[in-house]
Scaffold this motif. Structure first.
Motif, PDB file in Angstrom:
ATOM      1  N   PRO A  92       0.817  -1.214   0.000  1.00 41.40           N
ATOM      2  CA  PRO A  92       0.000   0.000   0.000  1.00 41.40           C
ATOM      3  C   PRO A  92       0.852   1.265   0.000  1.00 41.40           C
ATOM      4  CG  PRO A  92      -0.133  -1.124   2.125  1.00 41.40           C
ATOM      5  CD  PRO A  92       0.647  -2.013   1.210  1.00 41.40           C
ATOM      6  N   GLY A  93       0.360   2.260  -0.746  1.00 37.24           N
ATOM      7  CA  GLY A  93       1.002   3.558  -0.743  1.00 37.24           C
ATOM      8  C   GLY A  93       2.212   3.694  -1.646  1.00 37.24           C
ATOM      9  N   MET A  94       2.489   2.695  -2.479  1.00 27.87           N
ATOM     10  CA  MET A  94       3.636   2.757  -3.390  1.00 27.87           C
ATOM     11  C   MET A  94       3.166   2.550  -4.824  1.00 27.87           C
ATOM     12  SD  MET A  94       6.408   3.271  -1.578  1.00 27.87           S
ATOM     13  CE  MET A  94       7.715   2.865  -2.706  1.00 27.87           C
ATOM     14  N   VAL A  95       3.759   3.312  -5.745  1.00 25.64           N
ATOM     15  CA  VAL A  95       3.546   3.109  -7.179  1.00 25.64           C
ATOM     16  C   VAL A  95       4.881   3.226  -7.882  1.00 25.64           C
ATOM     17  CG1 VAL A  95       1.151   3.936  -7.210  1.00 25.64           C
ATOM     18  CG2 VAL A  95       3.016   5.535  -7.638  1.00 25.64           C
ATOM     19  N   GLY A  96       4.946   2.641  -9.058  1.00 23.65           N
ATOM     20  CA  GLY A  96       6.160   2.725  -9.863  1.00 23.65           C
ATOM     21  C   GLY A  96       5.872   2.348 -11.294  1.00 23.65           C
ATOM     22  N   GLU A  97       6.772   2.737 -12.175  1.00 24.09           N
ATOM     23  CA  GLU A  97       6.656   2.435 -13.604  1.00 24.09           C
ATOM     24  C   GLU A  97       7.215   1.039 -13.871  1.00 24.09           C
ATOM     25  OE1 GLU A  97       5.992   5.099 -16.186  1.00 24.09           O
ATOM     26  OE2 GLU A  97       5.070   6.054 -14.443  1.00 24.09           O
ATOM     27  N   VAL A  98       6.412   0.194 -14.541  1.00 22.62           N
ATOM     28  CA  VAL A  98       6.819  -1.185 -14.808  1.00 22.62           C
ATOM     29  C   VAL A  98       6.654  -1.483 -16.298  1.00 22.62           C
ATOM     30  CG1 VAL A  98       6.432  -3.623 -14.271  1.00 22.62           C
ATOM     31  CG2 VAL A  98       6.102  -1.893 -12.491  1.00 22.62           C
ATOM     32  N   ALA A  99       7.687  -2.055 -16.894  1.00 23.99           N
ATOM     33  CA  ALA A  99       7.614  -2.502 -18.284  1.00 23.99           C
ATOM     34  C   ALA A  99       6.992  -3.895 -18.317  1.00 23.99           C
ATOM     35  CB  ALA A  99       9.004  -2.531 -18.905  1.00 23.99           C
ATOM     36  N   ARG A 100       5.995  -4.060 -19.147  1.00 23.92           N
ATOM     37  CA  ARG A 100       5.302  -5.345 -19.316  1.00 23.92           C
ATOM     38  C   ARG A 100       5.074  -5.574 -20.804  1.00 23.92           C
ATOM     39  NH1 ARG A 100       4.786  -7.984 -14.310  1.00 23.92           N
ATOM     40  NH2 ARG A 100       4.079  -6.529 -12.725  1.00 23.92           N
ATOM     41  N   ALA A 101       4.753  -6.801 -21.179  1.00 20.24           N
ATOM     42  CA  ALA A 101       4.374  -7.101 -22.562  1.00 20.24           C
ATOM     43  C   ALA A 101       3.038  -6.434 -22.876  1.00 20.24           C
ATOM     44  CB  ALA A 101       4.276  -8.607 -22.763  1.00 20.24           C
ATOM     45  N   GLU A 102       2.892  -5.932 -24.085  1.00 18.19           N
ATOM     46  CA  GLU A 102       1.656  -5.284 -24.533  1.00 18.19           C
ATOM     47  C   GLU A 102       0.565  -6.315 -24.801  1.00 18.19           C
ATOM     48  OE1 GLU A 102      -1.356  -2.855 -25.872  1.00 18.19           O
ATOM     49  OE2 GLU A 102       0.451  -2.222 -24.841  1.00 18.19           O
ATOM     50  N   ARG A 103       0.967  -7.454 -25.370  1.00 15.49           N
ATOM     51  CA  ARG A 103       0.020  -8.518 -25.711  1.00 15.49           C
ATOM     52  C   ARG A 103       0.569  -9.844 -25.177  1.00 15.49           C
ATOM     53  NH1 ARG A 103       0.515  -5.107 -29.571  1.00 15.49           N
ATOM     54  NH2 ARG A 103       2.127  -6.202 -30.706  1.00 15.49           N
ATOM     55  N   ILE A 104      -0.337 -10.619 -24.591  1.00 23.48           N
ATOM     56  CA  ILE A 104       0.050 -11.932 -24.075  1.00 23.48           C
ATOM     57  C   ILE A 104      -1.047 -12.940 -24.378  1.00 23.48           C
ATOM     58  CG2 ILE A 104       1.488 -11.013 -22.206  1.00 23.48           C
ATOM     59  CD1 ILE A 104      -0.846 -11.692 -20.263  1.00 23.48           C
ATOM     60  N   ARG A 121      -4.518  -7.892 -24.065  1.00 23.98           N
ATOM     61  CA  ARG A 121      -3.650  -6.782 -24.451  1.00 23.98           C
ATOM     62  C   ARG A 121      -3.897  -5.613 -23.511  1.00 23.98           C
ATOM     63  NH1 ARG A 121      -4.082  -5.640 -30.102  1.00 23.98           N
ATOM     64  NH2 ARG A 121      -2.845  -3.830 -29.592  1.00 23.98           N
ATOM     65  N   GLY A 122      -2.981  -4.652 -23.533  1.00 21.66           N
ATOM     66  CA  GLY A 122      -3.153  -3.440 -22.745  1.00 21.66           C
ATOM     67  C   GLY A 122      -3.256  -3.685 -21.257  1.00 21.66           C
ATOM     68  N   TYR A 123      -4.257  -3.040 -20.643  1.00 19.99           N
ATOM     69  CA  TYR A 123      -4.415  -3.069 -19.187  1.00 19.99           C
ATOM     70  C   TYR A 123      -4.682  -4.482 -18.663  1.00 19.99           C
ATOM     71  CZ  TYR A 123      -5.947  -1.292 -14.587  1.00 19.99           C
ATOM     72  OH  TYR A 123      -6.089  -1.031 -13.239  1.00 19.99           O
ATOM     73  N   LEU A 124      -5.498  -5.266 -19.387  1.00 23.37           N
ATOM     74  CA  LEU A 124      -5.759  -6.644 -18.955  1.00 23.37           C
ATOM     75  C   LEU A 124      -4.475  -7.462 -18.977  1.00 23.37           C
ATOM     76  CD1 LEU A 124      -7.626  -8.894 -18.020  1.00 23.37           C
ATOM     77  CD2 LEU A 124      -8.235  -9.304 -20.422  1.00 23.37           C
ATOM     78  N   ALA A 125      -3.675  -7.304 -20.034  1.00 24.24           N
ATOM     79  CA  ALA A 125      -2.394  -8.019 -20.117  1.00 24.24           C
ATOM     80  C   ALA A 125      -1.505  -7.637 -18.939  1.00 24.24           C
ATOM     81  CB  ALA A 125      -1.699  -7.715 -21.441  1.00 24.24           C
ATOM     82  N   ARG A 126      -1.466  -6.352 -18.616  1.00 26.57           N
ATOM     83  CA  ARG A 126      -0.655  -5.859 -17.490  1.00 26.57           C
ATOM     84  C   ARG A 126      -1.127  -6.487 -16.176  1.00 26.57           C
ATOM     85  NH1 ARG A 126       2.796  -2.169 -16.190  1.00 26.57           N
ATOM     86  NH2 ARG A 126       2.852  -1.456 -18.337  1.00 26.57           N
ATOM     87  N   ALA A 127      -2.428  -6.470 -15.935  1.00 29.89           N
ATOM     88  CA  ALA A 127      -2.965  -7.009 -14.684  1.00 29.89           C
ATOM     89  C   ALA A 127      -2.678  -8.504 -14.556  1.00 29.89           C
ATOM     90  CB  ALA A 127      -4.466  -6.741 -14.598  1.00 29.89           C
TER      91      ALA A 127
END
Length: 151
Positions: A92-104, A121-127
């Motif tokens: 909790p209380g932390m955020v950061g920039e993370v590189a992930r695949a765009e499509r999986i 793809r996108g946000y669903l792929a990230r989650a």
């Protein structure tokens, strides 16, 4: 159903490699229902079983398009790159920039043991990538750049 306390960073279960699920039935269905309720109660978009102290390869995700459940998920295809901000209910209380695949493409099983596959793809792929990382003891802070506290 039950809403569980979210396990926070520092608890050993978050760093363990989760165990593959081999028994399907009422106990697993109850776990998935409780994970869903816990995720929604905490305004999360995803939850992995280790986040409620259960070292099993089970995740739930809902980015606003409906609930996705996976048992024993494996990412079998990756394509492209996206960089975006992430946070985590266990940190909790932390955020950061993370590189992930765009499509999986994720393969696994549903709550009844049936094989399923989902392209994302996108946000669903990230989650999905974020939650599957939890199953291997990987936290977003292990991959994040520009970590910062938020309120």
């Amino acid at each position: 159903m039950a809403v569980y306390k979210i396990v926070e960073v520092g608890d050993d279960v978050l760093r363990e490699k989760s165990v593959r699920v081999t028994k399907f039935g009422p106990h697993l269905e109850k776990l998935l229902d409780n994970m869903r309720d816990t995720m929604y109660a905490n305004q999360g978009v995803g939850l992995a079983a280790p986040q409620i102290g259960v070292s099993k390869r089970v995740i739930v995700v809902d980015i606003g398009d409906g609930l996705v459940e996976f048992v024993n998920p494996v990412i079998v295809e990756y394509e492209g790159t996206q960089i975006d901000s992430e946070g985590c209910l266990s940190i909790p209380g932390m955020v950061g920039e993370v590189a992930r695949a765009e499509r999986i493409k994720v393969k696994g099983q549903n709550r009844y043991g049936k094989e399923i596959e989902l392209p994302a793809r996108g946000y669903l792929a990230r989650a999905l990538q974020h939650e599957i990382d939890h199953l291997d003891g990987i936290l977003f802070i292990d991959k994040a750049k520009n970590l910062k506290k938020v309120q």
